[in-house]
Design a protein around this motif. Structure first.
Motif, PDB file in Angstrom:
ATOM      1  N   LEU A  76       7.187   0.201  11.092  1.00  0.00           N
ATOM      2  CA  LEU A  76       7.581   1.394  10.346  1.00  0.00           C
ATOM      3  C   LEU A  76       9.069   1.382  10.030  1.00  0.00           C
ATOM      4  CD1 LEU A  76       5.538   4.161  12.229  1.00  0.00           C
ATOM      5  CD2 LEU A  76       4.798   2.583  10.444  1.00  0.00           C
TER       6      LEU A  76
ATOM      7  N   ALA B 211      -1.068   9.271   6.451  1.00  0.00           N
ATOM      8  CA  ALA B 211       0.234   9.709   5.931  1.00  0.00           C
ATOM      9  C   ALA B 211       1.126   8.535   5.546  1.00  0.00           C
ATOM     10  CB  ALA B 211       0.940  10.568   6.988  1.00  0.00           C
ATOM     11  N   LEU B 212       1.006   7.425   6.266  1.00  0.00           N
ATOM     12  CA  LEU B 212       1.894   6.281   6.022  1.00  0.00           C
ATOM     13  C   LEU B 212       1.207   5.159   5.229  1.00  0.00           C
ATOM     14  CD1 LEU B 212       3.722   5.996   9.478  1.00  0.00           C
ATOM     15  CD2 LEU B 212       4.215   7.493   7.542  1.00  0.00           C
ATOM     16  N   SER B 213       0.008   5.444   4.721  1.00  0.00           N
ATOM     17  CA  SER B 213      -0.743   4.450   3.922  1.00  0.00           C
ATOM     18  C   SER B 213      -0.830   3.100   4.636  1.00  0.00           C
ATOM     19  CB  SER B 213      -0.091   4.265   2.549  1.00  0.00           C
ATOM     20  OG  SER B 213      -0.010   5.471   1.862  1.00  0.00           O
ATOM     21  N   LEU B 214      -1.222   3.155   5.899  1.00  0.00           N
ATOM     22  CA  LEU B 214      -1.354   1.917   6.682  1.00  0.00           C
ATOM     23  C   LEU B 214      -2.773   1.368   6.495  1.00  0.00           C
ATOM     24  CD1 LEU B 214       0.424   3.136   9.958  1.00  0.00           C
ATOM     25  CD2 LEU B 214       1.430   1.849   8.071  1.00  0.00           C
TER      26      LEU B 214
ATOM     27  N   LEU C 261      10.718   9.882   8.418  1.00  0.00           N
ATOM     28  CA  LEU C 261      10.794  11.175   7.737  1.00  0.00           C
ATOM     29  C   LEU C 261       9.395  11.715   7.454  1.00  0.00           C
ATOM     30  CD1 LEU C 261      13.666  10.384   5.204  1.00  0.00           C
ATOM     31  CD2 LEU C 261      13.818  11.811   7.231  1.00  0.00           C
ATOM     32  N   GLU C 262       8.501  10.814   7.074  1.00  0.00           N
ATOM     33  CA  GLU C 262       7.127  11.224   6.758  1.00  0.00           C
ATOM     34  C   GLU C 262       6.419  11.750   8.015  1.00  0.00           C
ATOM     35  OE1 GLU C 262       5.041  12.299   3.864  1.00  0.00           O
ATOM     36  OE2 GLU C 262       6.393  10.711   3.191  1.00  0.00           O
TER      37      GLU C 262
ATOM     38  N   GLU D  44       5.279  18.837  11.171  1.00  0.00           N
ATOM     39  CA  GLU D  44       5.524  20.218  10.738  1.00  0.00           C
ATOM     40  C   GLU D  44       4.366  20.758   9.897  1.00  0.00           C
ATOM     41  OE1 GLU D  44       9.300  20.757   8.823  1.00  0.00           O
ATOM     42  OE2 GLU D  44       8.855  22.858   8.342  1.00  0.00           O
ATOM     43  N   LYS D  45       3.871  19.905   9.004  1.00  0.00           N
ATOM     44  CA  LYS D  45       2.820  20.352   8.080  1.00  0.00           C
ATOM     45  C   LYS D  45       1.493  20.597   8.803  1.00  0.00           C
ATOM     46  CE  LYS D  45       0.771  18.885   3.675  1.00  0.00           C
ATOM     47  NZ  LYS D  45       0.782  17.828   2.638  1.00  0.00           N
TER      48      LYS D  45
ATOM     49  N   VAL E 170       7.570  15.247   8.669  1.00  0.00           N
ATOM     50  CA  VAL E 170       6.844  16.172   7.773  1.00  0.00           C
ATOM     51  C   VAL E 170       5.424  16.391   8.290  1.00  0.00           C
ATOM     52  CG1 VAL E 170       5.905  16.458   5.436  1.00  0.00           C
ATOM     53  CG2 VAL E 170       8.231  15.582   5.739  1.00  0.00           C
TER      54      VAL E 170
ATOM     55  N   PRO F  44       8.909  12.470   1.644  1.00  0.00           N
ATOM     56  CA  PRO F  44       9.975  11.458   1.507  1.00  0.00           C
ATOM     57  C   PRO F  44       9.464  10.155   0.913  1.00  0.00           C
ATOM     58  CG  PRO F  44       9.967  12.421   3.710  1.00  0.00           C
ATOM     59  CD  PRO F  44       8.726  12.893   3.039  1.00  0.00           C
ATOM     60  N   SER F  45       8.241   9.754   1.293  1.00  0.00           N
ATOM     61  CA  SER F  45       7.746   8.448   0.838  1.00  0.00           C
ATOM     62  C   SER F  45       7.357   8.472  -0.640  1.00  0.00           C
ATOM     63  CB  SER F  45       6.565   7.989   1.700  1.00  0.00           C
ATOM     64  OG  SER F  45       5.520   8.920   1.636  1.00  0.00           O
TER      65      SER F  45
ATOM     66  N   ILE G  77      11.909   5.732   6.212  1.00  0.00           N
ATOM     67  CA  ILE G  77      11.152   6.666   5.364  1.00  0.00           C
ATOM     68  C   ILE G  77       9.876   7.103   6.081  1.00  0.00           C
ATOM     69  CG2 ILE G  77       9.964   6.969   3.142  1.00  0.00           C
ATOM     70  CD1 ILE G  77      13.008   6.676   2.902  1.00  0.00           C
ATOM     71  N   ASP G  78       9.274   6.164   6.820  1.00  0.00           N
ATOM     72  CA  ASP G  78       8.091   6.514   7.618  1.00  0.00           C
ATOM     73  C   ASP G  78       8.447   7.571   8.667  1.00  0.00           C
ATOM     74  OD1 ASP G  78       6.395   4.674   6.317  1.00  0.00           O
ATOM     75  OD2 ASP G  78       7.166   3.050   7.551  1.00  0.00           O
TER      76      ASP G  78
ATOM     77  N   TYR H 176       0.808  -1.220   0.000  1.00  0.00           N
ATOM     78  CA  TYR H 176       0.000   0.000   0.000  1.00  0.00           C
ATOM     79  C   TYR H 176       0.841   1.270   0.000  1.00  0.00           C
ATOM     80  CZ  TYR H 176      -4.075  -2.905   0.866  1.00  0.00           C
ATOM     81  OH  TYR H 176      -5.070  -3.838   0.759  1.00  0.00           O
ATOM     82  N   LYS H 177       2.110   1.151   0.384  1.00  0.00           N
ATOM     83  CA  LYS H 177       2.973   2.329   0.425  1.00  0.00           C
ATOM     84  C   LYS H 177       3.628   2.604  -0.921  1.00  0.00           C
ATOM     85  CE  LYS H 177       4.245   1.438   5.210  1.00  0.00           C
ATOM     86  NZ  LYS H 177       4.397   2.636   6.019  1.00  0.00           N
TER      87      LYS H 177
ATOM     88  N   VAL I 223      11.051   8.626  -2.772  1.00  0.00           N
ATOM     89  CA  VAL I 223      11.835   7.389  -2.952  1.00  0.00           C
ATOM     90  C   VAL I 223      11.387   6.586  -4.178  1.00  0.00           C
ATOM     91  CG1 VAL I 223      12.546   7.120  -0.552  1.00  0.00           C
ATOM     92  CG2 VAL I 223      10.392   6.105  -1.299  1.00  0.00           C
TER      93      VAL I 223
ATOM     94  N   PHE J 273       6.179  20.980   1.424  1.00  0.00           N
ATOM     95  CA  PHE J 273       6.486  19.831   2.277  1.00  0.00           C
ATOM     96  C   PHE J 273       6.821  18.622   1.398  1.00  0.00           C
ATOM     97  CE2 PHE J 273       3.718  22.482   4.917  1.00  0.00           C
ATOM     98  CZ  PHE J 273       4.516  22.622   6.042  1.00  0.00           C
ATOM     99  N   PRO J 274       8.073  18.544   0.931  1.00  0.00           N
ATOM    100  CA  PRO J 274       8.452  17.409   0.076  1.00  0.00           C
ATOM    101  C   PRO J 274       8.183  16.086   0.793  1.00  0.00           C
ATOM    102  CG  PRO J 274      10.299  18.924   0.405  1.00  0.00           C
ATOM    103  CD  PRO J 274       9.193  19.392   1.287  1.00  0.00           C
TER     104      PRO J 274
ATOM    105  N   ASN K 290       3.367  26.101   0.881  1.00  0.00           N
ATOM    106  CA  ASN K 290       2.936  24.788   1.373  1.00  0.00           C
ATOM    107  C   ASN K 290       3.962  23.753   0.912  1.00  0.00           C
ATOM    108  OD1 ASN K 290       1.222  22.927   2.595  1.00  0.00           O
ATOM    109  ND2 ASN K 290       0.084  22.558   0.701  1.00  0.00           N
TER     110      ASN K 290
END
Lengths: 212, 85
Positions: free
Chosen positions: B39, B15-18, B45-46, B52-53, B49, A114-115, B42-43, A53-54, A118, A111-112, A109
């Motif tokens: 996790l 955010a992490l598509s769980l 880092l997400e 912060e967002k 974000v 990361p997921s 990369i999770d 899913y990711k 990659v 906010f790059p 707005n």
């Protein structure tokens, strides 16, 4: 030397259908989005792989196609480093590149993700297939306007004849703006194997042209 | 705090598509990066974000990240403390 090289199985994913060796083995309503379609496939195949899913769309497409071929390359007689993957497409990772751009295009707005980042290379789909199936052999991803049968034939033949590959998973995996096509096939060297090999066609430039 | 924890759970799942996880599956006190949710870096880092967002607070250092992202509760405490200061 290529008379012992065969295409043993192929899988095509197009228009919310999965076709294996010419037979539709799974189909969904054509009105479903790709995301909805692959979720149905995931459940139907009883895949237990939450990381799916990711992934970006290109990787999901490749993973799904490879899943329907896995019985042809997962074998106690084939080691992970004897399986190679050579893929090609025309859109590269543009679908994901655009998604990533959406996360950085607004200065206010910014906010790059990361997921998403990659996945901004097309060969990541190969990495995902390798991780899932513990494949350790040579891999390469090429970007070309159309599937180049002659190029793929020469490359795959060389890997099998000169580099010791027993199996090469090769094909086309392309995704852009919810339009997609995947055709993967398993190419095998049957020189030292028994006679129980499934065979779709001898591995030739012509057979690749017919398939792609 | 409880309300923020429940909100964070929903935001983390999105955010992490769980896809196969529900908010009820997440123990607010359990470590996020060990067995529980599986996790990866990369999770992490997400999640940085996300904080912060959605909340406007930067996690400044790797050390701070380890503390803040330990669990959903520690994330909520970080946000609450910043909101108070």
């Amino acid at each position: 030397m290529t008379e012992n090289i065969i295409i043993s199985k192929y899988c095509r994913v197009v228009n919310n259908k999965i076709i294996v060796d010419g037979e539709v083995v799974f189909s969904s309503d054509s009105s479903l989005t790709f995301a909805e379609f692959v979720k149905e496939v995931y459940k139907n195949k009883a895949m237990v792989y939450p990381k799916f899913y990711k992934m970006d769309n290109l990787s999901k497409l490749g993973i799904i196609a490879a899943e329907f071929l896995s019985d042809e390359f997962i074998s106690e007689n084939i080691k992970g480093d004897e399986i190679n993957i050579i893929l090609m497409n025309s859109a590269s990772s543009l679908d994901t590149d655009k998604n990533f751009q959406n996360t950085i295009k607004d200065k206010n707005n910014y906010f790059p993700s990361p997921s998403v980042f990659v996945y901004t290379l097309p060969n990541i789909v190969i990495g995902e297939i390798c991780i899932k199936h513990k494949i350790l052999g040579e891999t390469a991803f090429f970007v070309s306007e159309k599937f180049d049968s002659e190029f793929i034939y020469n490359m795959v033949s060389d890997l099998i004849i000169h580099q010791g590959a027993k199996v090469v998973i090769t094909g086309w995996v392309d995704f852009l703006d919810n339009e997609y096509t995947a055709t993967l096939c398993v190419v095998k060297n049957i020189e030292n194997s028994n006679n129980n090999n499934n065979e779709i066609a001898k591995f030739t430039i012509e057979s690749l042209r017919r398939l792609f | 705090m409880d309300e923020l924890i429940e909100k964070l759970k929903v935001e983390i799942i999105e955010a992490l598509s769980l896809e196969e996880i529900t908010p009820a599956d997440i123990d607010a006190n359990a470590p996020l990066f060990l067995d529980g949710l599986g996790l990866d870096s990369i999770d992490a880092l997400e999640l940085i974000v996300l904080v912060e967002k959605k909340y406007g607070y930067k996690i400044q250092t790797a050390e701070e990240g380890k503390t803040v992202l330990y669990s959903v509760k520690s994330m909520a405490e970080f946000i609450t403390n910043r909101q108070k200061s």
